[in-house]
Design an enzyme around this catalytic site. Sequence first.
Site, PDB file in Angstrom:
ATOM      1  N   ARG A 304      47.616  55.319  47.974  1.00 46.82           N
ATOM      2  CA  ARG A 304      47.591  53.965  47.534  1.00 46.82           C
ATOM      3  C   ARG A 304      49.511  54.241  47.136  1.00 46.82           C
ATOM      4  O   ARG A 304      49.936  53.470  47.596  1.00 46.82           O
ATOM      5  CB  ARG A 304      47.114  53.621  46.064  1.00 46.82           C
ATOM      6  CG  ARG A 304      47.786  54.075  44.885  1.00 46.82           C
ATOM      7  CD  ARG A 304      46.483  54.087  43.916  1.00 46.82           C
ATOM      8  NE  ARG A 304      45.435  54.512  44.052  1.00 46.82           N
ATOM      9  CZ  ARG A 304      44.802  53.545  43.765  1.00 46.82           C
ATOM     10  NH1 ARG A 304      44.583  52.615  42.965  1.00 46.82           N
ATOM     11  NH2 ARG A 304      43.515  54.376  43.521  1.00 46.82           N
ATOM     12  N   CYS A 372      34.428  31.186  43.214  1.00 49.10           N
ATOM     13  CA  CYS A 372      33.721  31.328  42.721  1.00 49.10           C
ATOM     14  C   CYS A 372      32.527  31.641  41.705  1.00 49.10           C
ATOM     15  O   CYS A 372      31.917  32.635  41.836  1.00 49.10           O
ATOM     16  CB  CYS A 372      32.146  30.240  43.487  1.00 49.10           C
ATOM     17  SG  CYS A 372      32.861  28.977  44.294  1.00 49.10           S
ATOM     18  N   GLU A 373      33.685  32.689  40.742  1.00 46.28           N
ATOM     19  CA  GLU A 373      32.893  34.018  39.763  1.00 46.28           C
ATOM     20  C   GLU A 373      34.741  33.476  38.826  1.00 46.28           C
ATOM     21  O   GLU A 373      35.418  33.647  39.097  1.00 46.28           O
ATOM     22  CB  GLU A 373      33.446  35.431  40.422  1.00 46.28           C
ATOM     23  CG  GLU A 373      32.866  35.418  41.192  1.00 46.28           C
ATOM     24  CD  GLU A 373      31.524  36.084  41.488  1.00 46.28           C
ATOM     25  OE1 GLU A 373      31.148  36.092  39.792  1.00 46.28           O
ATOM     26  OE2 GLU A 373      30.167  35.568  41.896  1.00 46.28           O
TER      27      GLU A 373
END
Length: 442
Positions: A304, A372-373
């Site tokens: 990262r 859609c959460e």
Amino acid sequence: MTNLPPIEALSDVLPLTAHADPDGVLEIGGCNVRDLANEFGTPLYIYDEHTIRATCRAYLRDYQAQLPGARAHYASKAWLSPALTRILVEEGFGLDVVSAGELHVALAGGMDPEQIGFHGNGKTREELEYALDRGVGRIIVDNDDELAVLDELTRDRASEQRIMLRITPGVDAQTHAKTTTGLRDSKFGFPLPSGQAEAALVRALDAPFLDVTGFHIHLGSPLFNIQPYVDGIATISEFAARMKQRHGYEWREFSPGGGMALTYTADQVAPETDRYAVEIASAIDTACDTHGLPIPDVHIEPGRSVVGRAGVALYSVVSRKHIPETRDYVTVDGGMADNIRPAMYDSQYEAAAAEQMRIIPHIMVTVAGKFCESGDVLVRDAHLPSLQLGELIAIPASGAYQIAMESNYNLALRPAIVMVNDGEAKLVRRRQTLDDLLQLEL
Ligand SMILES: *Cc1c(COP(=O)(O)O)cnc(C)c1O
């Protein structure tokens, strides 16, 4: 609430080349993000080549200053593409993979197989065969079953393979439960305290075609605190000393893993590369001195921290909602399909109005994704100015574990990726098309 405009408040989070043009529009790598959005659409992932290269250079400089045999292997699960691999090759980095897929892309990008390490707790037989076929430099063996398969495959081929043993030292990395990996109860590695690590070494030393170069630990990530590395090194070198005494085995290589932190928000401070380098090197020096061990070649595995800061996710506002006395929502045209991290790890980010970088933000808004959460929220309580439909929102520190974990949830199209440098924008991955969604269907 900060009283600085985002171009100043976020200077440690944005890529090194970030500026605001006279109109206040964010520029990265000399490219204006409004122009990039017009040309390539949103959501768009923008990577700043200069930031990637500068980070690679700092890594090699800072570690080799302390440990002459130090090498850096980029943990490619953070984000891998042929374009990135070519940069890593030029900067003298090797690379770690955790699947045949990552190995395939790394080789396609021109990485020397000798500079590749193969990790993972669930390498399949086919993946191990593929790695042996391609001549990867090291396989980091995780468990007994893998050791047995590798012993068998290398005997069949009568060809030697260098391996390292991944050891779980039993060290608390003080990070999110889903990203801690050094504790005794971990799915990764040979547990040290139970004697399983020693048994694995004995078995590996008996395998005629396996050459054990040393030990590997990876404690978790991101580790804002350096102490877990120091503790891990103390534990593993004690183990190495015991193995020398009991079995005459001497390590030549050691990896303290990755997990070096990245600054995601303005109020965080990730230690500089050289601080990790100095403390890791001094822990190794002290331990080797105490136990009369040779100083091993050290392989670090940052993921990262190499690409995170270089990447910026760019979205457009598609809808807004004000709920009186409750909350303001701004919904963008991306979300958990391109950035699952907030939903999965409660990750925090900053958001900035990319065309108003000189305006001091004055309202608190929740930046929601379009999926859609209810959990698809990118930034809760972001400080932003008022935003028009279609305006651009930039989320910095988006270079790691976002594209790498992307999905086609809700059959969203995977975003395009551009690499910017010196005023030039190179499309390194095109946006998916609707027809692409049907490509695998029979
Ligand atoms: C994930 C991982 C890394 C890299 O972690 P970052 O937080 O991206 O630096 C390094 N080594 C191993 C074995 C890993 O699993």
